[in-house]
Design an enzyme around this catalytic site. Structure first.
Site, PDB file in Angstrom:
ATOM      1  N   TYR A 130       0.809  -1.214   0.000  1.00  0.00           N
ATOM      2  CA  TYR A 130       0.000   0.000   0.000  1.00  0.00           C
ATOM      3  C   TYR A 130       0.842   1.263   0.000  1.00  0.00           C
ATOM      4  O   TYR A 130       0.513   2.244  -0.645  1.00  0.00           O
ATOM      5  CB  TYR A 130      -0.967   0.000   1.181  1.00  0.00           C
ATOM      6  CG  TYR A 130      -2.200  -0.816   0.883  1.00  0.00           C
ATOM      7  CD1 TYR A 130      -2.996  -0.491  -0.209  1.00  0.00           C
ATOM      8  CD2 TYR A 130      -2.548  -1.907   1.667  1.00  0.00           C
ATOM      9  CE1 TYR A 130      -4.128  -1.251  -0.512  1.00  0.00           C
ATOM     10  CE2 TYR A 130      -3.672  -2.673   1.370  1.00  0.00           C
ATOM     11  CZ  TYR A 130      -4.454  -2.337   0.281  1.00  0.00           C
ATOM     12  OH  TYR A 130      -5.545  -3.075  -0.012  1.00  0.00           O
TER      13      TYR A 130
ATOM     14  N   GLU B 140      -0.711 -30.664   7.187  1.00  0.00           N
ATOM     15  CA  GLU B 140      -0.993 -29.674   6.127  1.00  0.00           C
ATOM     16  C   GLU B 140      -2.307 -28.957   6.392  1.00  0.00           C
ATOM     17  O   GLU B 140      -2.413 -27.740   6.245  1.00  0.00           O
ATOM     18  CB  GLU B 140      -1.046 -30.402   4.775  1.00  0.00           C
ATOM     19  CG  GLU B 140      -1.537 -29.530   3.611  1.00  0.00           C
ATOM     20  CD  GLU B 140      -1.851 -30.349   2.350  1.00  0.00           C
ATOM     21  OE1 GLU B 140      -1.559 -31.564   2.339  1.00  0.00           O
ATOM     22  OE2 GLU B 140      -2.398 -29.770   1.406  1.00  0.00           O
TER      23      GLU B 140
ATOM     24  N   ASP C 256      -2.025 -34.401   2.444  1.00  0.00           N
ATOM     25  CA  ASP C 256      -2.913 -35.139   1.552  1.00  0.00           C
ATOM     26  C   ASP C 256      -2.069 -36.053   0.674  1.00  0.00           C
ATOM     27  O   ASP C 256      -0.891 -35.772   0.425  1.00  0.00           O
ATOM     28  CB  ASP C 256      -3.656 -34.175   0.615  1.00  0.00           C
ATOM     29  CG  ASP C 256      -4.743 -33.396   1.341  1.00  0.00           C
ATOM     30  OD1 ASP C 256      -5.081 -33.796   2.477  1.00  0.00           O
ATOM     31  OD2 ASP C 256      -5.224 -32.394   0.770  1.00  0.00           O
TER      32      ASP C 256
END
Ligand SMILES: Nc1ncnc2c1ncn2[C@@H]1O[C@H](COP(=O)(O)OP(=O)(O)O)[C@@H](O)[C@H]1O
Ligand SMILES: [Mg+2]
Lengths: 434, 534
Positions: free
Chosen positions: A103, A204, A256
């Site tokens: 910003y 995870e 996974d």
């Protein structure tokens, strides 16, 4: 708030380097020489996998970013702009986040072209752009953003029998209720006070982390429980590294069973391509992948079926990947049918990137996928750190089954199964990939 | 009609005069309605004025005034003044009062050529308003100025002089002022007339043209060049262009003692030897008197001439091309283009008629944007602008079909004008409108070659310009970042004061200018234009 001396020192050092580097650029300009920034290339082709250290490192190639090159001019301007903002933040004792920097630097440059037409251009449009510039400054200066006291959003969480000191506070990570301690962006400023744990389990998925937490997994098994909530950020990786290095705890990673999970594991263990300059500080080279592995789901039958195909690529040696007694799956045929998910084309593509086109081509039997992959990924050679016997074995199953599985599925077989059977068994029997 | 009359015994017979004919069939000459008539009248007088000046080596000063001539009715008075050769006073009544009276029935390129234009306009005026035509004229060698007020006797095709007079010249004036009144429709004719005068101005940069409209506007096209196109010379016809009628006319009017002499003196490119062999082919005794030749013999002669293969190409001396300089000056005067080039091709011929093609191309500046199909076309035949029927003109076919503009770096639509001028002793017009030129193979080819030649030069210019623009674009894409870079550097160097910043900026401008080859102040201009917002 009193500024710690560690902080002050870091600030001073960063400021000096910044000043010195940019003064030399100003000097070049005043001498009438081309303004260039010379820095290591942060691209895949300049990322080296160091087989010995088992680390992804930044290679020796340098790029010259010149203001006089039409394709680089904008980046040159952005780099200087970002440097000046960081400089100001350092001088003013601030702790900007990378979003703050985005910003602070975002504004329009208006200019007129030769025909006098007015144009407007943003210094940068998305945070992705300014984040990349910050990484460039890190490699250009050889100073990490943490050392420049730049913060980022906290993502990683931790609970367990661990007492730390952060700032002026002592925090007991076993007393977080249902919540957890958010790993701060500057993990090097944390002090480990006391520990009563035997291993670290990194999951995870945040949801699985919460389930295991509520289940009391870490209490029962004397674990430090951590989640990276997806792709791990730098702070989580550094924190895990310190647990491994300083407290000598074994690290187990649970993801996974899909290409993204595998890659997350590799980022913890050896580093990432975009941040290869940080690997030496962030990578945990003895992290172990405990699951969910494809053999946990399918056993070894599938590999045995395809072993000759693999041998045609890798030679007879590869046949050793099949264990003598033959590994049994953790899931029954029926459970498997319920829990596995069909792999998407994107998953298959990602897997090819990891292990290489040759393996995929040999093992995929689905003609449509085979053709698709041929169009998209012909000639992709794979990452060397995934072309190891263990990973070839894993990924070959993925290719022949074209299936994946999320850890949540293991939990839905019963949290008890996950916490009391699966994880302990994997650790006890040493059923992991190192 | 003559054949039909035999079976219609009640039919009454009479001949009509040419004046009556054109009075009845004025549409043929372009006077079909008030709007068209006003436009056509202006054209006729302007073209007469130009014929009286530039064809005679005089730099034209032409003034055109159209004014409302009646409060209640749509009557307009058209006055055209020139500084041309004027008319001998005794010719004036015939020149303006007898249809088919002209000084231009000779083989030489002029705008008018039928002895019709002025008279049909006058007839139309007379019929719609009843007012006479007024002519004031003087020739360079005359001491007096002559004044006539005329009317045309339609039945007799004869002028009626209503008033005449003369006065001494007290200054060295020559030229003609024609003034007539007709019923017109200014609001509908306005655009056409303005277009016509503008397009005339494009090819007459050597003329001062003033045009005053009924709306009180004044258009002034100032002379920008003192060079006139080469004046046309009168020439004898070429044998290829001959026909039986022309042959009969020559026979009837000739005072030659032998056929051989007649051939040698009446045509270009026929000398002693050629005349003998032609007559031998036709089986005619060379010593016969021309008057004794029968029509049949004349036909033999015509055929012999038509089939003879060894004539020289027709001479182009009768032609008056504008010339490259005039075309360029003309296009510049009106369009102030950034690029202008022109070419006058070498003379060529079709069917025994000589012709010359000229092409000019103007690009950029005030040239209006063309359509996206082909460049804006300005067509001319013998210096007369062709405004209508563009679609069926040979030039249109060439710019659309024969030239691929892409190849010349022209991305249509573009600010491009292609001017095509065909001059010939016989322009192959299409139809009676005389607004478009037929697709004659030889002409089409010449137009194509001419356009290609000029377009190649345009391509050279455009490619250079493109490169220059690329360079400039590149500079902009670097220079726009200079202020931000300077600002950042001065923050880090801890010198917020102007000194260091100014020095850095100057140096950066210098470096960018040196590396790109663009002048410093151009780079500086971009740098100065930058504003860093928050
Ligand atoms: N402005 C003029 N100056 C000199 N001669 C003129 C002028 N206008 C007309 N004439 C003469 O009058 C003749 C008849 O004019 P016009 O009826 O327009 O027929 P055309 O122009 O076809 O010969 C011209 O051939 C020319 O000799
Ligand atoms: Mg005329």
């Amino acid at each position: 708030m009193a500024i710690s001396s560690v902080d002050k020192y870091a600030r001073q050092r960063s400021l000096e380097i910044l000043r010195k580097k940019f003064a030399s650029i100003a000097k070049r300009i005043l001498e009438g020489k081309k303004p260039v920034l010379i820095m290591p290339k942060r691209v895949l082709s300049n990322t080296i996998y160091d087989m010995k250290k088992k680390l992804l490192l930044l290679g020796p190639e340098m790029k010259r970013r010149s203001l006089l090159d039409v394709n680089e001019a904008r980046k040159f301007m952005q780099t200087l702009l970002m440097a000046s903002i960081i400089y100001e933040a350092l001088v003013n004792d601030e702790y900007p986040t990378i979003r703050d920097l985005y910003y602070r630097g975002k504004h329009t440059i208006s200019y007129r072209d030769i025909s006098g037409k007015l144009h407007h251009e943003n210094t940068w449009d998305e945070q992705r752009e300014s984040d990349a510039v910050i990484r460039d400054i890190e490699v250009f200066l050889g100073v990490l953003r943490e050392e420049m006291l730049i913060l980022s959003k906290e993502k990683g969480k931790v609970v367990g029998n661990l007492i730390i000191k952060s700032g002026d506070d002592v925090i007991d990570l076993s007393k977080m209720g249902h919540g957890a301690y958010a790993i701060e962006p500057t993990p090097d400023l944390i002090e480990f006070k006391d520990i009563d744990a035997e291993f670290v389990l990194v999951v995870e998925k945040d949801a699985v982390f919460q389930q295991l937490h509520r289940y009391g997994f870490w209490k029962k098994y004397k674990a430090i429980l951590i989640t990276s909530a997806g792709q791990p950020d730098r702070a989580t990786r550094r924190f895990v590294r310190r647990l491994s290095e300083e407290l000598k705890l074994p690290i187990y990673i649970l993801t996974d069973a899909d290409p993204y999970g595998w890659y997350i594991y590799s980022v913890f263990k050896i580093g990432s391509i975009t941040l290869s300059y940080e690997s030496e500080r962030l990578a945990t080279s003895n992290a172990k992948f405990i699951g969910v592995s494809m053999t946990d789901i399918f056993g070894e039958e599938e590999v045995a079926k395809n072993i000759n195909k693999l041998a045609s690529i890798f030679g007879k040696e590869i046949k050793k990947i099949i264990s003598k007694h033959g590994k049994k799956a953790y899931l029954s045929e029926k459970e498997r049918r319920n829990y596995i998910i069909k792999a998407k084309k994107k998953d298959v593509e990602r897997a090819v990137e990891l292990v290489g086109y040759d393996v995929a081509d040999k093992l995929i039997s689905n003609p449509e996928i085979k053709k698709y992959i041929r169009q998209k990924k012909l000639g992709v050679s794979g990452y060397p750190w995934f072309r190891t016997p263990e990973w070839i074995k894993e990924i070959s199953i993925f290719f022949s089954k074209l299936a994946k599985l999320e850890i949540e599925a293991m939990a839905s077989k019963g949290l008890k199964f996950l916490a009391d059977t699966y994880i302990p068994a994997k650790i006890e029997t040493g059923d992991w990939i190192d | 009609m003559g054949v039909m009359s035999a079976v219609a015994p009640t039919e009454r017979y009479r001949a009509i005069s040419p004046a009556e004919f054109f009075y009845k069939y004025r549409e043929i000459a372009g006077f079909s309605n008030p709007a068209r008539a006003l436009y056509q009248a202006v054209r006729e007088f302007v073209e007469n004025a130009l014929d009286a000046t530039d064809s005679h080596g005089i730099l034209p000063n032409i003034k055109i005034i159209i004014e409302k001539a009646d409060e209640n009715r749509e009557f307009y008075r058209v006055t055209v003044e020139d500084n041309g050769i004027g008319l001998p006073p005794h010719v004036v009544p015939e020149a303006f009062g007898r249809v088919l009276f002209s000084s231009k029935y000779i083989l030489r390129q002029t705008r008018g050529m039928f002895g019709l234009g002025a008279k049909v306009a006058i007839l139309y005026g007379q019929m719609t308003t009843g007012r006479p035509v007024e002519v004031i004229t003087s020739q360079p060698n005359l001491r007096r100025i002559y004044y006539f007020k005329l009317r045309i006797d339609i039945n007799k095709n004869e002028p009626i002089i209503i008033e005449r007079g003369s006065w001494r010249k007290n200054r060295d004036w020559h030229g003609t002022i024609v003034s007539m009144t007709l019923e017109g429709d200014w609001s509908r004719a306005k655009q056409r007339i303005k277009d016509y005068i503008l397009r005339t101005a494009v090819v007459t940069p050597y003329a001062n043209i003033v045009f005053m409209t009924p709306d009180g506007e004044i258009y002034y096209y100032e002379r920008v060049i003192d060079k006139l196109p080469r004046p046309p010379k009168e020439v004898k016809p070429h044998p290829y262009g001959v026909d039986l009628e022309l042959m009969k006319r020559i026979r009837d009017r000739s005072s030659f003692s032998t056929v051989k002499e007649m051939l040698m003196k009446s045509f270009q490119g026929i000398g002693n030897i050629t005349a003998s062999s032609l007559l031998e082919i036709a089986g005619i005794n060379p010593d016969l008197s021309p008057k004794s030749l029968s029509d049949k013999q004349l036909l033999e002669l015509v055929n012999a001439m038509k089939n003879y293969k060894r004539f020289r190409a027709p001479t182009s001396e009768a032609l008056s091309p504008l010339g490259e300089e005039v075309i360029k000056a003309g296009l510049k005067r009106i369009y102030e283009p950034e690029f202008v080039e022109a070419v006058t091709r070498k003379p060529s011929a079709y069917q025994g008629h000589p012709f010359i093609v000229e092409v000019g191309i103007a690009f950029g500046g005030k040239v209006p944007l063309s359509s996206d199909k082909y460049p804006t076309l300005l067509r001319y035949a013998n210096k007369i602008p062709l405004l209508y029927d563009e679609g069926s003109d040979v030039s249109t076919a060439v710019v659309k079909e024969d030239i691929s503009w892409d190849q010349y770096l022209v991305r249509l639509p573009a600010p491009i004008i292609v001017l095509v001028h065909l001059c010939s002793t016989k322009v192959p017009f299409k139809g009676v409108g005389k607004e478009s030129i037929a697709d004659v193979k030889e002409i089409r080819n010449e137009i194509k070659l001419a356009i290609q030649e000029v377009a190649r030069r345009l391509r050279v210019y455009l490619s250079r310009k493109l490169k220059e623009e690329e360079k400039k674009k590149k500079v902009v894409s670097l220079a726009k970042y200079v202020p931000e870079v300077v600002r950042a550097l001065t923050i880090i160097l801890g010198d917020g004061q102007g000194e260091e910043a100014k020095l850095l900026e100057e140096k950066l401008v210098e470096i960018v200018s040196l590396r790109t080859g663009l002048p410093r102040d151009e780079v500086y201009k971009v740098v100065k234009s930058v504003e860093i917002g928050v």
